[in-house]
Design a protein around this motif. Structure first.
Motif, short mmCIF file in Angstrom:
data_model
loop_
_atom_site.label_atom_id
_atom_site.label_comp_id
_atom_site.label_asym_id
_atom_site.label_seq_id
_atom_site.Cartn_x
_atom_site.Cartn_y
_atom_site.Cartn_z
N PRO A 74 0.89 -0.91 0.15
CA PRO A 74 -0.30 -0.29 0.16
C PRO A 74 0.99 1.32 0.14
CG PRO A 74 -0.24 -0.78 2.25
CD PRO A 74 0.67 -2.55 1.33
N GLY A 75 0.78 2.40 -0.85
CA GLY A 75 0.92 3.36 -0.99
C GLY A 75 0.68 4.45 -1.78
N GLY A 76 1.16 5.97 -1.82
CA GLY A 76 1.07 6.70 -2.84
C GLY A 76 0.85 8.22 -2.41
N PHE A 77 0.86 9.16 -4.13
CA PHE A 77 1.64 9.93 -3.59
C PHE A 77 1.18 11.26 -2.35
CE2 PHE A 77 1.02 14.68 -4.94
CZ PHE A 77 2.55 14.61 -5.96
N VAL A 78 1.84 11.94 -1.55
CA VAL A 78 1.83 12.73 -1.17
C VAL A 78 1.40 14.08 -1.36
CG1 VAL A 78 3.27 14.14 0.67
CG2 VAL A 78 4.30 11.96 0.53
N GLU A 79 -0.07 14.06 -1.21
CA GLU A 79 -0.17 15.06 -1.90
C GLU A 79 -0.41 16.77 -0.92
OE1 GLU A 79 -2.97 14.79 -4.04
OE2 GLU A 79 -3.01 13.13 -3.76
N CYS A 80 -0.69 17.44 -1.75
CA CYS A 80 -0.27 18.83 -1.46
C CYS A 80 -0.92 19.51 0.15
CB CYS A 80 -0.90 20.26 -2.39
SG CYS A 80 -0.47 21.73 -2.40
N GLY A 81 0.03 19.84 1.09
CA GLY A 81 -0.25 19.52 2.50
C GLY A 81 -0.66 18.49 2.98
N ASP A 82 -0.26 17.66 2.63
CA ASP A 82 0.28 16.52 3.89
C ASP A 82 1.54 16.35 4.20
OD1 ASP A 82 -1.11 14.48 4.38
OD2 ASP A 82 -1.63 13.73 2.16
#
Length: 151
Positions: A74-82
């Motif tokens: 599991p994983g993914g993109f670090v969103e803006c502000g995250d």
């Protein structure tokens, strides 16, 4: 319109260095033409991955990706502000249906070139509830998840 700072940008040039990674994310064709330096800063894509082990069965959490891309962590993109921590927890819940406690960082990977950079943080986690069942219903995030062995 910039989803990061909620302002309207009529000319791409007006977007400052803090928004370059977002710009590249939405307009990938600009990636080749753009270069960075100390003044502009480096656009960077950040990702979080989670290696999650069940405390009782010692099995590993895996996600069956959409579009026949196989089984992955599991994983993914670090969103803006995250940040990497929140992204790791959020992506594990969205993709695998498991709420996790992050126990530590296994690895931090960084790579940079003339057009930007990539950062990936790999976490070790355990489920908050050892009885919670992995996601079984397909959606846009994944086809489902399961506890698997390495054999």
């Amino acid at each position: 319109f910039c989803p990061c700072c909620v302002t309207t940008a009529t000319v791409i040039i007006d977007i400052d260095a803090s928004h370059l990674s977002l710009l590249i994310h939405f307009l990938p064709s600009t990636r080749v033409a753009m270069t960075w330096n100390r003044k502009t800063g480096c656009p960077i894509h950040c990702f979080s991955l989670v290696v999650c082990r069940h405390p009782d069965t010692k099995k590993w959490l895996a996600v069956q990706e959409t579009k026949n891309r196989g089984w992955w962590l599991p994983g993914g993109f670090v969103e803006c502000g995250d940040d990497h921590f929140r992204a790791a927890v959020r992506e594990t819940t969205e993709e695998a249906g498991i709420d996790v406690d992050l126990k530590g960082i296994l690895r931090v990977e960084n790579s940079m070139n003339r057009t930007g950079g990539r950062q990936r943080v790999i976490f070790y986690a355990e489920p908050k509830d050892s009885l919670q069942v992995p996601k079984q219903t397909p959606d846009k995030e994944s086809m489902g998840a399961a506890w698997l062995t390495t054999q």
